[in-house]
Design a protein around this motif. Structure first.
Motif, short mmCIF file in Angstrom:
data_model
loop_
_atom_site.label_atom_id
_atom_site.label_comp_id
_atom_site.label_asym_id
_atom_site.label_seq_id
_atom_site.Cartn_x
_atom_site.Cartn_y
_atom_site.Cartn_z
N LEU A 1 0.84 -1.20 0.00
CA LEU A 1 0.00 0.00 0.00
C LEU A 1 0.87 1.25 0.00
N ALA A 2 1.95 1.22 0.77
CA ALA A 2 2.89 2.34 0.77
C ALA A 2 3.49 2.53 -0.62
N LEU A 3 3.76 1.42 -1.31
CA LEU A 3 4.27 1.51 -2.68
C LEU A 3 3.24 2.17 -3.58
N GLY A 4 1.98 1.75 -3.48
CA GLY A 4 0.94 2.34 -4.31
C GLY A 4 0.82 3.83 -4.08
N GLU A 5 0.90 4.26 -2.84
CA GLU A 5 0.79 5.68 -2.55
C GLU A 5 2.01 6.46 -3.02
N LEU A 6 3.19 5.86 -2.93
CA LEU A 6 4.39 6.53 -3.42
C LEU A 6 4.33 6.69 -4.94
N LEU A 7 3.88 5.65 -5.63
CA LEU A 7 3.72 5.75 -7.08
C LEU A 7 2.67 6.80 -7.44
N THR A 8 1.62 6.90 -6.64
CA THR A 8 0.60 7.92 -6.87
C THR A 8 1.18 9.31 -6.69
N ASP A 9 2.04 9.48 -5.68
CA ASP A 9 2.73 10.76 -5.50
C ASP A 9 3.51 11.13 -6.76
N LEU A 10 4.25 10.16 -7.30
CA LEU A 10 5.06 10.43 -8.49
C LEU A 10 4.16 10.79 -9.67
N ALA A 11 3.08 10.02 -9.83
CA ALA A 11 2.16 10.30 -10.93
C ALA A 11 1.58 11.70 -10.82
N GLU A 12 1.23 12.11 -9.61
CA GLU A 12 0.67 13.44 -9.41
C GLU A 12 1.70 14.52 -9.72
N LEU A 13 2.94 14.33 -9.28
CA LEU A 13 3.98 15.32 -9.52
C LEU A 13 4.30 15.45 -11.01
N VAL A 14 4.34 14.32 -11.72
CA VAL A 14 4.57 14.38 -13.17
C VAL A 14 3.42 15.12 -13.85
N THR A 15 2.20 14.83 -13.45
CA THR A 15 1.03 15.50 -14.03
C THR A 15 1.06 17.00 -13.73
N ARG A 16 1.46 17.36 -12.52
CA ARG A 16 1.54 18.78 -12.17
C ARG A 16 2.62 19.48 -13.00
N TRP A 17 3.73 18.79 -13.25
CA TRP A 17 4.77 19.40 -14.10
C TRP A 17 4.22 19.64 -15.50
N ARG A 18 3.53 18.66 -16.05
CA ARG A 18 2.95 18.82 -17.39
C ARG A 18 1.94 19.97 -17.41
N PHE A 19 1.10 20.04 -16.37
CA PHE A 19 0.09 21.10 -16.32
C PHE A 19 0.75 22.47 -16.20
N ASP A 20 1.78 22.57 -15.36
CA ASP A 20 2.48 23.84 -15.23
C ASP A 20 3.13 24.24 -16.55
N HIS A 21 3.62 23.26 -17.30
CA HIS A 21 4.17 23.53 -18.62
C HIS A 21 3.10 24.13 -19.52
N VAL A 22 1.92 23.55 -19.50
CA VAL A 22 0.81 24.08 -20.28
C VAL A 22 0.53 25.54 -19.89
N MET A 23 0.50 25.81 -18.58
CA MET A 23 0.17 27.15 -18.12
C MET A 23 1.24 28.17 -18.51
N VAL A 24 2.51 27.77 -18.43
CA VAL A 24 3.59 28.68 -18.83
C VAL A 24 3.47 29.02 -20.32
N VAL A 25 3.22 27.99 -21.14
CA VAL A 25 3.08 28.22 -22.58
C VAL A 25 1.83 29.04 -22.87
N ARG A 26 0.73 28.71 -22.22
CA ARG A 26 -0.52 29.45 -22.45
C ARG A 26 -0.34 30.92 -22.11
N ARG A 27 0.39 31.20 -21.05
CA ARG A 27 0.58 32.59 -20.62
C ARG A 27 1.54 33.34 -21.54
N ALA A 28 2.59 32.65 -22.01
CA ALA A 28 3.62 33.33 -22.80
C ALA A 28 3.29 33.44 -24.28
N MET A 29 2.54 32.48 -24.82
CA MET A 29 2.30 32.51 -26.28
C MET A 29 0.91 32.09 -26.70
N GLY A 30 0.05 31.76 -25.76
CA GLY A 30 -1.30 31.40 -26.13
C GLY A 30 -1.34 30.18 -27.02
#
Length: 282
Positions: free
Chosen positions: A220-249
């Motif tokens: 279960l600890a493994l599942g939650e740690l993998l979920t943490d990683l998945a969330e952080l990767v998704t947040r990085w991708r989303f932040d990338h979208v927001m940076v691009v959306r703000r700088a160049m639409g």
């Protein structure tokens, strides 16, 4: 009473700090700071280009560390060494947190500021990053087309092709869970690992066994740690979208890519999908 022999504001003398070095400092010999600090070569006078270069280069270093840790975890899972695997994944979680924070220097670029240097990097684009592609391949997001794009650089292409041909980190997690007696479907364990990983109902059932079991179980600890990683990767991708959306639409991206639309499509791809789906079954 102050019995000190020196005045309170007198600096502490340390001969080791002022002793001349025979050549480059031991620090520079180990860290190669002089090399790193020579790699920022802005092509314009735009004041924001330096921040863009440093941010991009720092992210490449974080990619390198994350790939290193995920490879270490993959090897550990193959050896059924859960402790070593979890240690590597925990280190990668810290690195992902730092990676996400690295957006800050360029997160608020306006279109005018970005346009001040955008033309200077020509056909260069973040999707060409080979180390980020290693990350995606290790997550199971394989792509023959994105591998093929690196054929012009044989060393980079072969290194990336090796990651493409090997089981992903998640493949090794599932193989480990099977060896521990959990019901991972055979067709998942024997799948073509060069294909993009997609959600499987049988793997959802595997994780349901884990999440319905003892709440302090290592799996279960493994599942939650993998979920943490998945969330952080998704947040990085989303932040990338927001940076691009703000700088160049929604303008086309560098090198003829679809820009924002392509990034939004990538962001929507789930990481370790069954770990999200199983939550509705617990």
């Amino acid at each position: 009473m102050n019995n000190s022999t020196s005045a309170p504001d007198e600096p502490v003398k340390d001969d080791a700090l002022t002793r001349p070095f025979a050549g480059a400092s031991p620090y520079d010999t180990y860290v190669h700071a002089s090399v790193l600090n020579s790699l920022q070569r802005p092509l314009t006078e735009a004041p924001d280009e330096m921040g863009f270069l440093v941010t991009t280069q720092v992210m490449e270093l974080w990619f390198t560390l994350i790939v290193h840790e995920w490879r270490a975890a993959r090897v550990a899972f193959a050896k059924d060494d859960l402790h070593a695997a979890m240690d590597a994944l925990t280190r990668s979680r810290r690195a992902l947190t730092a990676l996400n924070a690295a957006w800050a220097p360029i997160a608020a670029l306006t279109p005018a500021q970005f346009n001040g240097f955008r033309a200077a990097f020509g056909q260069a684009s973040g999707f060409q990053s080979a180390m980020y592609r290693h990350m995606e391949f290790l997550l199971g997001d394989k792509s023959a087309g994105l591998l093929r794009a690196h054929r012009g650089d044989p060393d980079v292409h072969e290194a990336l092709a090796e990651t493409y041909r090997e089981p992903s980190l998640y493949d090794e997690v599932l193989a480990y869970l099977h060896r521990q007696g959990l019901p991972v479907p055979r067709h998942v364990r024997e799948r073509d690992v060069t294909s993009p990983y997609t959600s499987d109902p049988g793997v959802v059932e595997t994780w349901r066994h884990v999440y319905a079991g003892p709440q302090h179980h290592p799996h279960l600890a493994l599942g939650e740690l993998l979920t943490d990683l998945a969330e952080l990767v998704t947040r990085w991708r989303f932040d990338h979208v927001m940076v691009v959306r703000r700088a160049m639409g929604s303008k086309p991206g560098s090198a003829g890519s679809a820009g924002l639309a392509w990034l939004e499509q990538r962001t929507a791809r789930p990481v370790f999908p069954e770990l999200w789906e199983v939550r509705g079954d617990v």
